[in-house]
Design a protein around this motif. Sequence first.
Motif, PDB file in Angstrom:
ATOM      1  N   VAL A   1     -26.359  30.148 -35.334  1.00 51.65           N
ATOM      2  CA  VAL A   1     -27.183  29.670 -36.440  1.00 51.65           C
ATOM      3  C   VAL A   1     -28.111  28.600 -35.864  1.00 51.65           C
ATOM      4  O   VAL A   1     -27.685  27.806 -35.027  1.00 51.65           O
ATOM      5  CB  VAL A   1     -26.322  29.070 -37.569  1.00 51.65           C
ATOM      6  CG1 VAL A   1     -27.200  28.504 -38.688  1.00 51.65           C
ATOM      7  CG2 VAL A   1     -25.371  30.120 -38.134  1.00 51.65           C
TER       8      VAL A   1
ATOM      9  N   LEU B   1     -31.092  25.654 -42.504  1.00 55.03           N
ATOM     10  CA  LEU B   1     -30.305  26.493 -41.611  1.00 55.03           C
ATOM     11  C   LEU B   1     -30.814  27.929 -41.640  1.00 55.03           C
ATOM     12  O   LEU B   1     -31.164  28.457 -42.702  1.00 55.03           O
ATOM     13  CB  LEU B   1     -28.834  26.473 -42.042  1.00 55.03           C
ATOM     14  CG  LEU B   1     -28.165  25.103 -42.047  1.00 55.03           C
ATOM     15  CD1 LEU B   1     -26.807  25.168 -42.727  1.00 55.03           C
ATOM     16  CD2 LEU B   1     -28.041  24.565 -40.640  1.00 55.03           C
TER      17      LEU B   1
ATOM     18  N   GLN C   1     -31.421  25.586 -36.495  1.00 52.68           N
ATOM     19  CA  GLN C   1     -32.058  24.674 -37.442  1.00 52.68           C
ATOM     20  C   GLN C   1     -33.248  24.036 -36.763  1.00 52.68           C
ATOM     21  O   GLN C   1     -33.093  23.227 -35.839  1.00 52.68           O
ATOM     22  CB  GLN C   1     -31.059  23.622 -37.904  1.00 52.68           C
ATOM     23  CG  GLN C   1     -31.561  22.723 -38.999  1.00 52.68           C
ATOM     24  CD  GLN C   1     -30.450  21.889 -39.608  1.00 52.68           C
ATOM     25  OE1 GLN C   1     -29.536  21.440 -38.929  1.00 52.68           O
ATOM     26  NE2 GLN C   1     -30.510  21.665 -40.923  1.00 52.68           N
TER      27      GLN C   1
ATOM     28  N   PHE D   1     -18.142  31.014 -39.494  1.00 47.28           N
ATOM     29  CA  PHE D   1     -18.739  29.984 -40.343  1.00 47.28           C
ATOM     30  C   PHE D   1     -17.746  28.894 -40.785  1.00 47.28           C
ATOM     31  O   PHE D   1     -18.124  28.003 -41.521  1.00 47.28           O
ATOM     32  CB  PHE D   1     -19.412  30.584 -41.587  1.00 47.28           C
ATOM     33  CG  PHE D   1     -20.515  31.543 -41.275  1.00 47.28           C
ATOM     34  CD1 PHE D   1     -20.415  32.877 -41.670  1.00 47.28           C
ATOM     35  CD2 PHE D   1     -21.641  31.140 -40.575  1.00 47.28           C
ATOM     36  CE1 PHE D   1     -21.434  33.775 -41.372  1.00 47.28           C
ATOM     37  CE2 PHE D   1     -22.661  32.034 -40.276  1.00 47.28           C
ATOM     38  CZ  PHE D   1     -22.549  33.353 -40.686  1.00 47.28           C
ATOM     39  N   ASP D   2     -16.501  28.925 -40.324  1.00 46.42           N
ATOM     40  CA  ASP D   2     -15.572  27.889 -40.746  1.00 46.42           C
ATOM     41  C   ASP D   2     -15.533  26.710 -39.783  1.00 46.42           C
ATOM     42  O   ASP D   2     -15.269  25.575 -40.193  1.00 46.42           O
ATOM     43  CB  ASP D   2     -14.161  28.445 -41.011  1.00 46.42           C
ATOM     44  CG  ASP D   2     -13.541  29.139 -39.812  1.00 46.42           C
ATOM     45  OD1 ASP D   2     -12.367  29.538 -39.929  1.00 46.42           O
ATOM     46  OD2 ASP D   2     -14.229  29.308 -38.788  1.00 46.42           O
TER      47      ASP D   2
ATOM     48  N   TRP E   1     -17.828  24.863 -36.510  1.00 44.89           N
ATOM     49  CA  TRP E   1     -19.148  24.825 -35.906  1.00 44.89           C
ATOM     50  C   TRP E   1     -19.125  23.899 -34.696  1.00 44.89           C
ATOM     51  O   TRP E   1     -18.423  22.884 -34.695  1.00 44.89           O
ATOM     52  CB  TRP E   1     -20.177  24.284 -36.896  1.00 44.89           C
ATOM     53  CG  TRP E   1     -20.376  25.123 -38.121  1.00 44.89           C
ATOM     54  CD1 TRP E   1     -19.444  25.434 -39.080  1.00 44.89           C
ATOM     55  CD2 TRP E   1     -21.584  25.758 -38.533  1.00 44.89           C
ATOM     56  NE1 TRP E   1     -20.001  26.215 -40.062  1.00 44.89           N
ATOM     57  CE2 TRP E   1     -21.323  26.420 -39.746  1.00 44.89           C
ATOM     58  CE3 TRP E   1     -22.882  25.813 -38.003  1.00 44.89           C
ATOM     59  CZ2 TRP E   1     -22.302  27.153 -40.434  1.00 44.89           C
ATOM     60  CZ3 TRP E   1     -23.849  26.523 -38.683  1.00 44.89           C
ATOM     61  CH2 TRP E   1     -23.560  27.188 -39.881  1.00 44.89           C
ATOM     62  N   GLY E   2     -19.931  24.227 -33.679  1.00 39.30           N
ATOM     63  CA  GLY E   2     -20.149  23.303 -32.592  1.00 39.30           C
ATOM     64  C   GLY E   2     -21.141  22.236 -32.991  1.00 39.30           C
ATOM     65  O   GLY E   2     -21.659  22.235 -34.129  1.00 39.30           O
TER      66      GLY E   2
ATOM     67  N   TRP F   1     -29.581  31.699 -40.073  1.00 38.80           N
ATOM     68  CA  TRP F   1     -28.648  32.537 -39.322  1.00 38.80           C
ATOM     69  C   TRP F   1     -29.441  33.361 -38.305  1.00 38.80           C
ATOM     70  O   TRP F   1     -30.526  33.879 -38.611  1.00 38.80           O
ATOM     71  CB  TRP F   1     -27.884  33.446 -40.275  1.00 38.80           C
ATOM     72  CG  TRP F   1     -27.076  34.478 -39.575  1.00 38.80           C
ATOM     73  CD1 TRP F   1     -25.866  34.312 -38.966  1.00 38.80           C
ATOM     74  CD2 TRP F   1     -27.420  35.847 -39.390  1.00 38.80           C
ATOM     75  NE1 TRP F   1     -25.437  35.494 -38.422  1.00 38.80           N
ATOM     76  CE2 TRP F   1     -26.372  36.452 -38.662  1.00 38.80           C
ATOM     77  CE3 TRP F   1     -28.515  36.626 -39.765  1.00 38.80           C
ATOM     78  CZ2 TRP F   1     -26.393  37.794 -38.312  1.00 38.80           C
ATOM     79  CZ3 TRP F   1     -28.539  37.961 -39.416  1.00 38.80           C
ATOM     80  CH2 TRP F   1     -27.476  38.530 -38.693  1.00 38.80           C
TER      81      TRP F   1
ATOM     82  N   TYR G   1     -25.149  42.082 -35.237  1.00 42.76           N
ATOM     83  CA  TYR G   1     -26.271  42.003 -36.166  1.00 42.76           C
ATOM     84  C   TYR G   1     -27.231  40.907 -35.690  1.00 42.76           C
ATOM     85  O   TYR G   1     -26.801  39.910 -35.111  1.00 42.76           O
ATOM     86  CB  TYR G   1     -25.817  41.657 -37.579  1.00 42.76           C
ATOM     87  CG  TYR G   1     -24.825  42.613 -38.198  1.00 42.76           C
ATOM     88  CD1 TYR G   1     -23.629  42.139 -38.748  1.00 42.76           C
ATOM     89  CD2 TYR G   1     -25.069  43.976 -38.260  1.00 42.76           C
ATOM     90  CE1 TYR G   1     -22.718  42.997 -39.331  1.00 42.76           C
ATOM     91  CE2 TYR G   1     -24.152  44.841 -38.834  1.00 42.76           C
ATOM     92  CZ  TYR G   1     -22.981  44.347 -39.364  1.00 42.76           C
ATOM     93  OH  TYR G   1     -22.078  45.205 -39.946  1.00 42.76           O
ATOM     94  N   TYR G   2     -28.517  41.087 -36.029  1.00 47.83           N
ATOM     95  CA  TYR G   2     -29.537  40.085 -35.714  1.00 47.83           C
ATOM     96  C   TYR G   2     -30.415  39.827 -36.932  1.00 47.83           C
ATOM     97  O   TYR G   2     -30.661  40.717 -37.747  1.00 47.83           O
ATOM     98  CB  TYR G   2     -30.448  40.566 -34.575  1.00 47.83           C
ATOM     99  CG  TYR G   2     -29.777  40.739 -33.247  1.00 47.83           C
ATOM    100  CD1 TYR G   2     -29.449  42.008 -32.782  1.00 47.83           C
ATOM    101  CD2 TYR G   2     -29.480  39.644 -32.438  1.00 47.83           C
ATOM    102  CE1 TYR G   2     -28.833  42.192 -31.545  1.00 47.83           C
ATOM    103  CE2 TYR G   2     -28.860  39.815 -31.210  1.00 47.83           C
ATOM    104  CZ  TYR G   2     -28.540  41.090 -30.781  1.00 47.83           C
ATOM    105  OH  TYR G   2     -27.925  41.265 -29.562  1.00 47.83           O
TER     106      TYR G   2
ATOM    107  N   TYR H   1     -24.775  37.690 -35.145  1.00 48.10           N
ATOM    108  CA  TYR H   1     -23.324  37.795 -35.337  1.00 48.10           C
ATOM    109  C   TYR H   1     -22.778  38.851 -34.384  1.00 48.10           C
ATOM    110  O   TYR H   1     -23.426  39.880 -34.156  1.00 48.10           O
ATOM    111  CB  TYR H   1     -23.035  38.196 -36.775  1.00 48.10           C
ATOM    112  CG  TYR H   1     -21.625  38.718 -37.024  1.00 48.10           C
ATOM    113  CD1 TYR H   1     -21.370  40.091 -37.123  1.00 48.10           C
ATOM    114  CD2 TYR H   1     -20.562  37.836 -37.165  1.00 48.10           C
ATOM    115  CE1 TYR H   1     -20.088  40.562 -37.368  1.00 48.10           C
ATOM    116  CE2 TYR H   1     -19.282  38.302 -37.407  1.00 48.10           C
ATOM    117  CZ  TYR H   1     -19.052  39.663 -37.505  1.00 48.10           C
ATOM    118  OH  TYR H   1     -17.782  40.128 -37.742  1.00 48.10           O
TER     119      TYR H   1
ATOM    120  N   TYR I   1     -26.560  26.336 -33.127  1.00 48.99           N
ATOM    121  CA  TYR I   1     -25.132  26.123 -33.325  1.00 48.99           C
ATOM    122  C   TYR I   1     -24.385  27.444 -33.133  1.00 48.99           C
ATOM    123  O   TYR I   1     -24.844  28.493 -33.609  1.00 48.99           O
ATOM    124  CB  TYR I   1     -24.835  25.667 -34.748  1.00 48.99           C
ATOM    125  CG  TYR I   1     -25.432  24.342 -35.158  1.00 48.99           C
ATOM    126  CD1 TYR I   1     -26.582  24.280 -35.935  1.00 48.99           C
ATOM    127  CD2 TYR I   1     -24.810  23.140 -34.806  1.00 48.99           C
ATOM    128  CE1 TYR I   1     -27.109  23.064 -36.340  1.00 48.99           C
ATOM    129  CE2 TYR I   1     -25.329  21.919 -35.208  1.00 48.99           C
ATOM    130  CZ  TYR I   1     -26.484  21.896 -35.970  1.00 48.99           C
ATOM    131  OH  TYR I   1     -26.992  20.684 -36.373  1.00 48.99           O
TER     132      TYR I   1
END
Lengths: 107, 112
Positions: free
Chosen positions: B37, B45, B39, B99-100, B102-103, B47, B58-59, B50, B94
């Motif tokens: 993700v 944010l 920013q 999604f739970d 994050w770096g 996305w 997915y993109y 994945y 990130y």
Amino acid sequence: EIVLTQSPGTLSLSPGERATLSCRASQSITSSQLAWYQQKPGQAPRLLIYGVSNRATVIPDRFSGTGSGTDFTLAISRLEPEDFAVYYCQQYGTSPYTFGQGTKLEI
Amino acid sequence: EVQLVESGGGLVQPGGSLRLSCAASGFTFSDYGMNWVRQAPGKGLEWVSYISSSSTIYYADSVKGRFTISRDNARDSLYLQMNSLKAEDTAVYYCSRRFDYWGQGTLVTVSS
């Protein structure tokens, strides 16, 4: 692509008050896969709510999520000073996994 | 404790390439889907990509054909190969476990 629209853009409240943030989707969200995040300046987003209404680990119960279909709400029952931040909704049921534009909660 | 640590960001010229890495620890990496993700400065944010535990990918349309996500379960690592970079790719990137978690992010700046 599912477009998420958050309102209001900015919400000005005081500690102790109740906050209600809205997220509207351009089409129905698959399997209630709607999340809310909190982000403070210089920090990564933090997951608050997943699956519309489930609080993430160690999230206090003053945060609650409701809604279905295309209309969703994040409520914060009694604002604490540390709650003033930017809040994002996100749908993760259908690629692309889109975010709303954010609501800034300010004192 | 779950930890995600991104690296590889920096300054790159338009049209250039960069490879981001995300080192994961504190959980069984191979069991989880992972995301990138981003920013942009002062923005919301977005996305990016994945990859599932079984490598379904997915993109976002904005990066399709230019970015490639991959994972190395033996190294507990996630990657994002970014080619043909544009100024609008400038952002903090990130990695996120489903999604739970994050770096802290790594900054990519695309500028001449």
